[in-house]
Design a protein around this motif. Structure first.
Motif, PDB file in Angstrom:
ATOM      1  N   ASP A 150       0.652  -1.106   0.173  1.00  0.00           N
ATOM      2  CA  ASP A 150      -0.058  -0.076  -0.239  1.00  0.00           C
ATOM      3  C   ASP A 150       0.922   1.151  -0.057  1.00  0.00           C
ATOM      4  OD1 ASP A 150      -2.226  -1.334   0.256  1.00  0.00           O
ATOM      5  OD2 ASP A 150      -2.111  -1.467   2.320  1.00  0.00           O
ATOM      6  N   ILE A 151       0.523   2.248  -0.996  1.00  0.00           N
ATOM      7  CA  ILE A 151       1.089   3.635  -0.787  1.00  0.00           C
ATOM      8  C   ILE A 151       0.171   4.765  -0.636  1.00  0.00           C
ATOM      9  CG2 ILE A 151       1.017   3.687  -3.244  1.00  0.00           C
ATOM     10  CD1 ILE A 151       3.685   4.731  -3.666  1.00  0.00           C
ATOM     11  N   THR A 152       0.721   5.631   0.343  1.00  0.00           N
ATOM     12  CA  THR A 152      -0.047   6.835   0.298  1.00  0.00           C
ATOM     13  C   THR A 152       0.711   8.040  -0.056  1.00  0.00           C
ATOM     14  OG1 THR A 152       0.407   6.963   2.831  1.00  0.00           O
ATOM     15  CG2 THR A 152      -1.614   5.994   2.039  1.00  0.00           C
ATOM     16  N   ALA A 153       0.237   9.107  -0.611  1.00  0.00           N
ATOM     17  CA  ALA A 153       0.564  10.147  -1.121  1.00  0.00           C
ATOM     18  C   ALA A 153      -0.305  11.611  -1.258  1.00  0.00           C
ATOM     19  CB  ALA A 153       1.478  10.105  -2.416  1.00  0.00           C
ATOM     20  N   PRO A 154      -0.112  12.760  -1.004  1.00  0.00           N
ATOM     21  CA  PRO A 154      -1.181  13.614  -1.175  1.00  0.00           C
ATOM     22  C   PRO A 154      -1.366  13.953  -2.868  1.00  0.00           C
ATOM     23  CG  PRO A 154       1.185  14.594  -0.736  1.00  0.00           C
ATOM     24  CD  PRO A 154       1.338  13.291  -0.646  1.00  0.00           C
ATOM     25  N   HIS A 155      -2.555  14.415  -3.009  1.00  0.00           N
ATOM     26  CA  HIS A 155      -3.390  14.254  -4.396  1.00  0.00           C
ATOM     27  C   HIS A 155      -2.572  15.706  -5.077  1.00  0.00           C
ATOM     28  CE1 HIS A 155      -6.042  11.173  -3.898  1.00  0.00           C
ATOM     29  NE2 HIS A 155      -6.488  11.794  -2.800  1.00  0.00           N
ATOM     30  N   THR A 156      -2.118  16.776  -4.150  1.00  0.00           N
ATOM     31  CA  THR A 156      -1.901  17.933  -4.968  1.00  0.00           C
ATOM     32  C   THR A 156      -0.526  18.353  -3.781  1.00  0.00           C
ATOM     33  OG1 THR A 156      -3.179  19.279  -3.354  1.00  0.00           O
ATOM     34  CG2 THR A 156      -3.719  18.657  -5.749  1.00  0.00           C
ATOM     35  N   ALA A 157       0.140  19.179  -4.035  1.00  0.00           N
ATOM     36  CA  ALA A 157       1.424  19.785  -3.542  1.00  0.00           C
ATOM     37  C   ALA A 157       1.816  20.992  -4.227  1.00  0.00           C
ATOM     38  CB  ALA A 157       2.753  18.758  -3.396  1.00  0.00           C
ATOM     39  N   GLY A 159       3.923  20.083 -12.275  1.00  0.00           N
ATOM     40  CA  GLY A 159       3.637  19.104 -13.088  1.00  0.00           C
ATOM     41  C   GLY A 159       3.133  17.977 -12.172  1.00  0.00           C
ATOM     42  N   LYS A 160       3.209  16.544 -12.926  1.00  0.00           N
ATOM     43  CA  LYS A 160       2.755  15.293 -12.243  1.00  0.00           C
ATOM     44  C   LYS A 160       3.964  14.472 -11.659  1.00  0.00           C
ATOM     45  CE  LYS A 160      -1.738  15.603 -14.561  1.00  0.00           C
ATOM     46  NZ  LYS A 160      -2.936  14.740 -15.049  1.00  0.00           N
ATOM     47  N   LEU A 161       3.851  14.201 -10.706  1.00  0.00           N
ATOM     48  CA  LEU A 161       4.996  13.184 -10.188  1.00  0.00           C
ATOM     49  C   LEU A 161       3.865  11.838 -10.001  1.00  0.00           C
ATOM     50  CD1 LEU A 161       6.817  15.260  -7.772  1.00  0.00           C
ATOM     51  CD2 LEU A 161       7.522  14.547  -9.726  1.00  0.00           C
ATOM     52  N   LYS A 162       4.699  10.657 -10.439  1.00  0.00           N
ATOM     53  CA  LYS A 162       4.193   9.420 -10.110  1.00  0.00           C
ATOM     54  C   LYS A 162       4.991   8.755  -9.257  1.00  0.00           C
ATOM     55  CE  LYS A 162       1.792   9.371 -14.672  1.00  0.00           C
ATOM     56  NZ  LYS A 162       1.773   8.562 -15.814  1.00  0.00           N
ATOM     57  N   PHE A 163       4.320   7.940  -8.074  1.00  0.00           N
ATOM     58  CA  PHE A 163       5.125   7.359  -7.498  1.00  0.00           C
ATOM     59  C   PHE A 163       4.436   5.679  -7.192  1.00  0.00           C
ATOM     60  CE2 PHE A 163       5.435  11.454  -5.763  1.00  0.00           C
ATOM     61  CZ  PHE A 163       6.800  11.701  -5.531  1.00  0.00           C
ATOM     62  N   ARG A 164       5.302   4.849  -6.924  1.00  0.00           N
ATOM     63  CA  ARG A 164       4.740   3.375  -6.774  1.00  0.00           C
ATOM     64  C   ARG A 164       5.689   3.009  -5.688  1.00  0.00           C
ATOM     65  NH1 ARG A 164       6.424   0.479 -12.505  1.00  0.00           N
ATOM     66  NH2 ARG A 164       8.703   0.578 -12.242  1.00  0.00           N
ATOM     67  N   ALA A 165       5.307   1.717  -4.934  1.00  0.00           N
ATOM     68  CA  ALA A 165       6.121   1.056  -4.037  1.00  0.00           C
ATOM     69  C   ALA A 165       6.441  -0.515  -4.638  1.00  0.00           C
ATOM     70  CB  ALA A 165       5.489   1.061  -2.617  1.00  0.00           C
ATOM     71  N   VAL A 166       7.439  -1.114  -4.390  1.00  0.00           N
ATOM     72  CA  VAL A 166       7.699  -2.287  -4.855  1.00  0.00           C
ATOM     73  C   VAL A 166       8.547  -3.218  -3.657  1.00  0.00           C
ATOM     74  CG1 VAL A 166       9.226  -3.647  -6.543  1.00  0.00           C
ATOM     75  CG2 VAL A 166       8.236  -1.415  -7.314  1.00  0.00           C
ATOM     76  N   LEU A 167       7.927  -4.291  -3.463  1.00  0.00           N
ATOM     77  CA  LEU A 167       8.525  -5.166  -2.442  1.00  0.00           C
ATOM     78  C   LEU A 167       8.957  -6.259  -3.109  1.00  0.00           C
ATOM     79  CD1 LEU A 167       8.159  -5.938   0.732  1.00  0.00           C
ATOM     80  CD2 LEU A 167       6.032  -7.329  -0.076  1.00  0.00           C
ATOM     81  N   TYR A 168      10.508  -6.455  -2.574  1.00  0.00           N
ATOM     82  CA  TYR A 168      11.280  -7.502  -3.067  1.00  0.00           C
ATOM     83  C   TYR A 168      11.557  -8.484  -1.902  1.00  0.00           C
ATOM     84  CZ  TYR A 168      12.426  -4.018  -6.586  1.00  0.00           C
ATOM     85  OH  TYR A 168      12.643  -3.330  -7.841  1.00  0.00           O
TER      86      TYR A 168
END
Length: 140
Positions: free
Chosen positions: A41-48, A107-116
């Motif tokens: 699960d990942i959480t980030a603000p919608h706007t900054a 602009g738009k920043l995209k984030f994702r989390a990856v579990l190894y």
């Protein structure tokens, strides 16, 4: 004229067939392979706002035995492609990671989390187990 109940071989055979089928089904379900369950699960603000701190948090885990887990946050922004922003330490069980940063432009920043999954703390060949959905932060 009297009626007699038919409790002969046909009725007993039907009951035996039903009981046998139920027993076979329960054995088949018990012998089915167990699949490891895990999630990220990942959480980030919608706007900054430009120049303000953006905090992105993620947590994840997998119940696969024998693995250490490492969780990494990846960023994709302004046409640069995906790159690792921050990684957690290798831990047993659930992993957590937080990244703090600022954006110098809109602009738009995209984030994702990856579990190894890792076999040791110095594993050079981690196995990608799960990844989160992509979240987008609109920088204004």
């Amino acid at each position: 004229m009297t009626r007699t109940k038919k409790t002969g071989m046909k009725a007993r055979g039907g009951r035996v067939a039903v009981i046998g089928a139920l027993g076979l089904a329960s054995v088949a379900l018990a012998a089915a392979p167990a699949f490891a369950k895990g999630a990220v699960d990942i959480t980030a603000p919608h706007t900054a706002h430009v120049g303000k701190t953006i905090t992105v948090e993620a947590h994840g885990g997998d119940d696969s035995a024998g693995y250490l887990h490492q969780l990494c946050l990846e960023e994709n922004g302004f046409g640069e492609g995906w790159h690792q922003e921050n990684c957690s330490a290798a831990v047993k069980g659930d992993a957590r990671v937080t990244a703090h940063g600022t954006s110098a432009r809109r602009g738009k920043l995209k984030f994702r989390a990856v579990l190894y999954g890792l076999t040791s703390t110095h594993d050079q060949n981690p196995v990608r187990l799960h990844s989160s959905d992509v979240v987008t932060v609109n920088v204004r």
